[in-house]
Design an enzyme around this catalytic site. Structure first.
Site, PDB file in Angstrom:
ATOM      1  N   LYS A 174     -27.119 -79.898 -12.159  1.00  0.00           N
ATOM      2  CA  LYS A 174     -28.083 -79.422 -11.167  1.00  0.00           C
ATOM      3  C   LYS A 174     -27.603 -79.896  -9.803  1.00  0.00           C
ATOM      4  O   LYS A 174     -27.383 -81.088  -9.596  1.00  0.00           O
ATOM      5  CB  LYS A 174     -29.470 -79.981 -11.480  1.00  0.00           C
ATOM      6  CG  LYS A 174     -30.588 -79.428 -10.616  1.00  0.00           C
ATOM      7  CD  LYS A 174     -31.935 -79.942 -11.150  1.00  0.00           C
ATOM      8  CE  LYS A 174     -33.099 -79.334 -10.409  1.00  0.00           C
ATOM      9  NZ  LYS A 174     -34.401 -79.774 -10.990  1.00  0.00           N
ATOM     10  N   ASP A 203     -46.261 -82.214 -12.679  1.00  0.00           N
ATOM     11  CA  ASP A 203     -45.964 -80.780 -12.602  1.00  0.00           C
ATOM     12  C   ASP A 203     -45.697 -80.206 -14.000  1.00  0.00           C
ATOM     13  O   ASP A 203     -44.745 -79.454 -14.202  1.00  0.00           O
ATOM     14  CB  ASP A 203     -44.777 -80.529 -11.673  1.00  0.00           C
ATOM     15  CG  ASP A 203     -44.698 -79.069 -11.199  1.00  0.00           C
ATOM     16  OD1 ASP A 203     -45.735 -78.379 -11.230  1.00  0.00           O
ATOM     17  OD2 ASP A 203     -43.603 -78.630 -10.812  1.00  0.00           O
TER      18      ASP A 203
END
Length: 265
Positions: free
Chosen positions: A14, A108
């Site tokens: 990432k 989240d």
């Protein structure tokens, strides 16, 4: 996707786009994700192998998953079988429970951050992703956070009522989000939807979700399952399950009843 030659394994990398690398808040969030995930080693939590900076790019190297997100599964299948939905949630709870014991609140939890991995031909092995907005409690017990006063992090459709208020969050906010995810798996959609994020936040704070029989009357789900979901969705966090283990125990009980291992629901 990439290959780590030193240990001969596939990894996922990432990378933070260069256009954001000068934004100190985004850089801190990127490091926060790596720091939070690196503290965790539960099988149902994404494994982070390394993070750092190379040629001016910030990166996180993590395990390479094969499968799909829960969001994609729901979009494809609309509603999930109740046993499958509970099996997915129990794995999420195991991951989140370990994070909570480490003083980490995810903040989240949503279908996009729940990945159903394929391992040796077996599907639905859960990996919880993206601790980028996690709140880490410091050793002195005070909450460490990347936010300034008044800043809200999360995804409105899955946010607990207290996440939009100026209060100290705890693990029960994640349990509310998990309740929303379970509701969506069973009903096909989350309880509150709108093009206006503020409208969704107000609904979380003041509006009761549709009961199962109102949303999907043909499904005829057992009342005990609805009771567990709606306890997780209590507006007052003192009325919810108080930790992941409590909710996990109720989910396990429901699975035993569905399999006929105890008295009928």
């Amino acid at each position: 996707a990439a290959h780590q030659t030193s240990v001969d394994r596939s990894v996922a990398i990432k990378v933070l786009n260069r256009e954001f690398s000068e934004n100190s808040d985004i850089v801190r969030r990127f490091h926060q994700e790596a720091l939070a995930a690196s503290k965790l080693n539960h099988p149902h939590t994404i494994s982070v192998y390394d993070f750092g900076q190379s040629d001016g790019l910030l990166y996180i190297a993590m395990e390479h998953l094969r499968g799909d997100t829960l969001k994609a599964i729901i979009e494809d299948e609309e509603t999930l079988d109740v046993t499958r939905a509970l099996e997915i949630i129990r794995q999420v709870l195991k991951s989140v429970g370990e994070a909570h014991r480490q003083g980490i609140i995810h903040r989240d939890i949503k279908p996009e951050n729940i990945f159903l991995n394929e391992i040796d031909g077996e599907t639905d092995f859960v990996k919880v992703l993206d601790f980028g907005v996690a709140k880490i409690r410091r050793p002195d017990g005070e909450p460490g956070t990347l936010t300034q006063a008044g800043t809200v992090f999360g995804t409105p459709k899955y946010m607990a009522p207290e996440q939009s208020r100026d209060v100290v969050l705890d693990a029960r906010s994640d349990l509310y989000s998990i309740g929303i995810v379970l509701y969506e798996m069973l009903m096909g959609t989350p309880p509150f939807q709108s093009e206006n994020p503020l409208s969704i936040l107000l609904s979380h704070a003041h509006t009761q979700p549709d009961r199962f029989g109102e949303r999907q009357p043909h499904l005829q789900l057992p009342a005990a399952i609805e009771a567990v979901v709606f306890k997780a969705l209590a507006k007052d966090r003192d009325l919810r399950h108080q930790d992941a283990d409590e909710l996990l125990g109720e989910v396990d009980g429901l699975l035993k009843q569905l399999r006929g291992e105890t008295s009928n629901i």
